[in-house]
Scaffold this motif. Sequence first.
Motif, PDB file in Angstrom:
ATOM      1  N   GLN A   1       0.841  -1.211   0.164  1.00  0.00           N
ATOM      2  CA  GLN A   1       0.074  -0.006  -0.140  1.00  0.00           C
ATOM      3  C   GLN A   1       0.779   1.294  -0.095  1.00  0.00           C
ATOM      4  OE1 GLN A   1      -2.720   1.843  -0.732  1.00  0.00           O
ATOM      5  NE2 GLN A   1      -3.830   0.130   0.027  1.00  0.00           N
ATOM      6  N   ARG A   2       0.266   2.412  -0.339  1.00  0.00           N
ATOM      7  CA  ARG A   2       0.925   3.388  -0.380  1.00  0.00           C
ATOM      8  C   ARG A   2       1.501   3.932   1.119  1.00  0.00           C
ATOM      9  NH1 ARG A   2      -2.513   8.164  -2.502  1.00  0.00           N
ATOM     10  NH2 ARG A   2      -0.966   9.631  -1.641  1.00  0.00           N
ATOM     11  N   SER A   3       2.625   4.566   1.097  1.00  0.00           N
ATOM     12  CA  SER A   3       3.425   4.731   2.618  1.00  0.00           C
ATOM     13  C   SER A   3       3.779   3.425   3.352  1.00  0.00           C
ATOM     14  CB  SER A   3       2.679   5.695   3.311  1.00  0.00           C
ATOM     15  OG  SER A   3       1.423   5.012   4.326  1.00  0.00           O
ATOM     16  N   GLY A   4       3.723   2.287   2.675  1.00  0.00           N
ATOM     17  CA  GLY A   4       4.219   1.108   3.046  1.00  0.00           C
ATOM     18  C   GLY A   4       3.379   0.270   4.129  1.00  0.00           C
ATOM     19  N   SER A   5       1.942   0.797   4.398  1.00  0.00           N
ATOM     20  CA  SER A   5       1.174  -0.190   5.379  1.00  0.00           C
ATOM     21  C   SER A   5      -0.321   0.259   5.125  1.00  0.00           C
ATOM     22  CB  SER A   5       1.583   0.493   6.626  1.00  0.00           C
ATOM     23  OG  SER A   5       0.809   1.626   7.166  1.00  0.00           O
ATOM     24  N   PHE A   6      -1.104  -0.462   5.729  1.00  0.00           N
ATOM     25  CA  PHE A   6      -2.730  -0.307   5.657  1.00  0.00           C
ATOM     26  C   PHE A   6      -3.214   1.034   6.113  1.00  0.00           C
ATOM     27  CE2 PHE A   6      -2.126  -1.520  10.097  1.00  0.00           C
ATOM     28  CZ  PHE A   6      -3.225  -0.903  10.435  1.00  0.00           C
ATOM     29  N   LYS A   7      -2.353   1.835   6.640  1.00  0.00           N
ATOM     30  CA  LYS A   7      -2.712   3.164   7.425  1.00  0.00           C
ATOM     31  C   LYS A   7      -3.646   4.316   6.502  1.00  0.00           C
ATOM     32  CE  LYS A   7      -1.621   2.331  11.734  1.00  0.00           C
ATOM     33  NZ  LYS A   7      -2.448   2.346  12.778  1.00  0.00           N
ATOM     34  N   PRO A   8      -3.221   4.241   5.255  1.00  0.00           N
ATOM     35  CA  PRO A   8      -3.802   5.481   4.343  1.00  0.00           C
ATOM     36  C   PRO A   8      -5.231   5.284   4.161  1.00  0.00           C
ATOM     37  CG  PRO A   8      -1.515   4.722   3.417  1.00  0.00           C
ATOM     38  CD  PRO A   8      -1.951   4.008   4.663  1.00  0.00           C
ATOM     39  N   ARG A   9      -5.687   4.075   4.262  1.00  0.00           N
ATOM     40  CA  ARG A   9      -7.067   3.701   4.076  1.00  0.00           C
ATOM     41  C   ARG A   9      -7.913   4.495   5.162  1.00  0.00           C
ATOM     42  NH1 ARG A   9      -8.308  -1.499   1.212  1.00  0.00           N
ATOM     43  NH2 ARG A   9      -6.153  -2.372   0.539  1.00  0.00           N
ATOM     44  N   GLY A  10      -7.554   4.481   6.205  1.00  0.00           N
ATOM     45  CA  GLY A  10      -8.448   5.138   7.242  1.00  0.00           C
ATOM     46  C   GLY A  10      -8.108   6.420   7.414  1.00  0.00           C
ATOM     47  N   ALA A  11      -6.917   6.872   6.904  1.00  0.00           N
ATOM     48  CA  ALA A  11      -6.394   8.504   7.004  1.00  0.00           C
ATOM     49  C   ALA A  11      -7.278   8.816   5.701  1.00  0.00           C
ATOM     50  CB  ALA A  11      -4.975   8.514   6.537  1.00  0.00           C
ATOM     51  N   PHE A  12      -7.368   8.349   4.447  1.00  0.00           N
ATOM     52  CA  PHE A  12      -8.017   8.958   3.299  1.00  0.00           C
ATOM     53  C   PHE A  12      -9.601   9.144   3.788  1.00  0.00           C
ATOM     54  CE2 PHE A  12      -4.861   8.205   0.190  1.00  0.00           C
ATOM     55  CZ  PHE A  12      -4.864   9.587  -0.400  1.00  0.00           C
ATOM     56  N   HIS A  13     -10.512   7.984   4.462  1.00  0.00           N
ATOM     57  CA  HIS A  13     -11.663   7.901   4.630  1.00  0.00           C
ATOM     58  C   HIS A  13     -11.972   9.038   5.671  1.00  0.00           C
ATOM     59  CE1 HIS A  13     -15.462   5.763   6.254  1.00  0.00           C
ATOM     60  NE2 HIS A  13     -15.773   6.472   5.329  1.00  0.00           N
ATOM     61  N   LYS A  14     -11.073   9.562   6.872  1.00  0.00           N
ATOM     62  CA  LYS A  14     -11.119  10.384   7.653  1.00  0.00           C
ATOM     63  C   LYS A  14     -10.981  11.948   6.934  1.00  0.00           C
ATOM     64  CE  LYS A  14     -11.711  11.900  11.898  1.00  0.00           C
ATOM     65  NZ  LYS A  14     -12.926  11.958  12.642  1.00  0.00           N
ATOM     66  N   LEU A  15     -10.070  12.061   6.225  1.00  0.00           N
ATOM     67  CA  LEU A  15      -9.925  13.375   5.553  1.00  0.00           C
ATOM     68  C   LEU A  15     -10.767  13.624   4.596  1.00  0.00           C
ATOM     69  CD1 LEU A  15      -7.386  13.121   7.491  1.00  0.00           C
ATOM     70  CD2 LEU A  15      -6.061  14.158   5.548  1.00  0.00           C
ATOM     71  N   LEU A  16     -11.205  12.724   3.693  1.00  0.00           N
ATOM     72  CA  LEU A  16     -12.238  12.884   2.667  1.00  0.00           C
ATOM     73  C   LEU A  16     -13.646  13.417   3.275  1.00  0.00           C
ATOM     74  CD1 LEU A  16     -11.000   9.979   0.311  1.00  0.00           C
ATOM     75  CD2 LEU A  16     -10.929  12.680  -0.077  1.00  0.00           C
ATOM     76  N   GLY A  17     -13.975  13.061   4.531  1.00  0.00           N
ATOM     77  CA  GLY A  17     -15.010  13.314   5.201  1.00  0.00           C
ATOM     78  C   GLY A  17     -15.081  14.871   5.956  1.00  0.00           C
ATOM     79  N   LEU A  18     -13.887  15.381   6.023  1.00  0.00           N
ATOM     80  CA  LEU A  18     -13.873  16.803   6.834  1.00  0.00           C
ATOM     81  C   LEU A  18     -14.828  17.882   6.067  1.00  0.00           C
ATOM     82  CD1 LEU A  18     -10.137  16.975   7.382  1.00  0.00           C
ATOM     83  CD2 LEU A  18     -11.704  16.003   8.986  1.00  0.00           C
ATOM     84  N   THR A  19     -15.325  18.675   6.943  1.00  0.00           N
ATOM     85  CA  THR A  19     -15.765  19.705   6.419  1.00  0.00           C
ATOM     86  C   THR A  19     -15.022  20.860   5.613  1.00  0.00           C
ATOM     87  OG1 THR A  19     -15.780  20.867   8.525  1.00  0.00           O
ATOM     88  CG2 THR A  19     -17.654  19.411   8.275  1.00  0.00           C
ATOM     89  N   PRO A  20     -15.442  21.789   4.904  1.00  0.00           N
ATOM     90  CA  PRO A  20     -14.428  22.832   4.254  1.00  0.00           C
ATOM     91  C   PRO A  20     -13.712  23.517   5.466  1.00  0.00           C
ATOM     92  CG  PRO A  20     -16.652  22.845   3.129  1.00  0.00           C
ATOM     93  CD  PRO A  20     -16.598  21.868   4.292  1.00  0.00           C
TER      94      PRO A  20
END
Length: 333
Positions: free
Chosen positions: A48-67
């Motif tokens: 996975q990008r950055s070498g672990s599973f962690k970007p999955r959770g990070a993308f889900h969280k950040l893509l859901g942020l308000t402006p």
Amino acid sequence: MSDLIGIDDITAAAERIAGHVLRTPTVPSPGLTAHLGAPVTLKLELLQRSGSFKPRGAFHKLLGLTPAERAVGVVAVSGGNHGLALADVAGSLGIAATVVMPESAPQRSIAACRASGATVRLTPDMPGAFSLLDELVAGGLTLVHPFDDPIVVAAQGTVGAEFAADAPDVTDVLVSIGGGGLISGVATAFHAHVPGVRVWGVETEGADAMTRALAAGTPAAITPTSIASTLSAPHVSQLTLDHVRVLVEDVIVVSDADAVRGTLTLAEEAKVWAEPAAGCLVPAAVQVLDRVGPDARLGLVICGGNVTTADVGGWVQRFSATPLPRRPAPAVR
């Protein structure tokens, strides 16, 4: 008891992060199959990008942020893969990220976070890191927690959904535990898609926060001492503890020395360069096979590969480590 995530949460996460993360390969391992005496399939999340599973959770969280949240920025505490992932994901989305790290964090991790555009704040120790984190969150930054967040856990569950779709015949799935976000999501996905599957957690001695929480009946603080720094959460959360209680067969704890031996075995038998956080699955697999019998078909989530040759060389010397011996064939009755 916390509300458990469901398969619908994982499906929604998969839809949100599609196109941002890799659908990592699921492959049979002839080498480990011969070594363990049972069919073994690997989910290669270390690719996975950055070498672990962690970007999955990070993308889900950040893509859901308000402006407004995006404009202010995000923050996390990490000594390793969570910080690397958040820095990478935030940089790709144009969101300011702060990663708080203890001064003991690997220099390569600090450098990689900065190279991705994150601000790195160093503190003398991990308690100081959490104190600074609290200050930054109080100042308006959005916390991206590595495991105590159902949004993050649901996204980590996409690992399990992919694995179950690609290898629906596995009977026993082994997943490493740090804070418990990955195994909570993976177990949810497998139980939805492959009823009857057994999911096993694996920890190392000195990074056994889930085992201690299960024994105490509640999350309890530990002082991590394991070399498996990516498993060394200072505690699990009520959210992840509740998932493990309901969905996980058992949690197996192995020594640091055996985790290193497992890392060497993965390299030699599976041709995979992985962290001890994944290497620990190999000695645990031997225990699982001894418990469930010869008809098991194993699935191993290879969670990350952020380890250097110097790291492994040092551990080999420290523990006089060699690859794990081949598991004896079961006696013919």
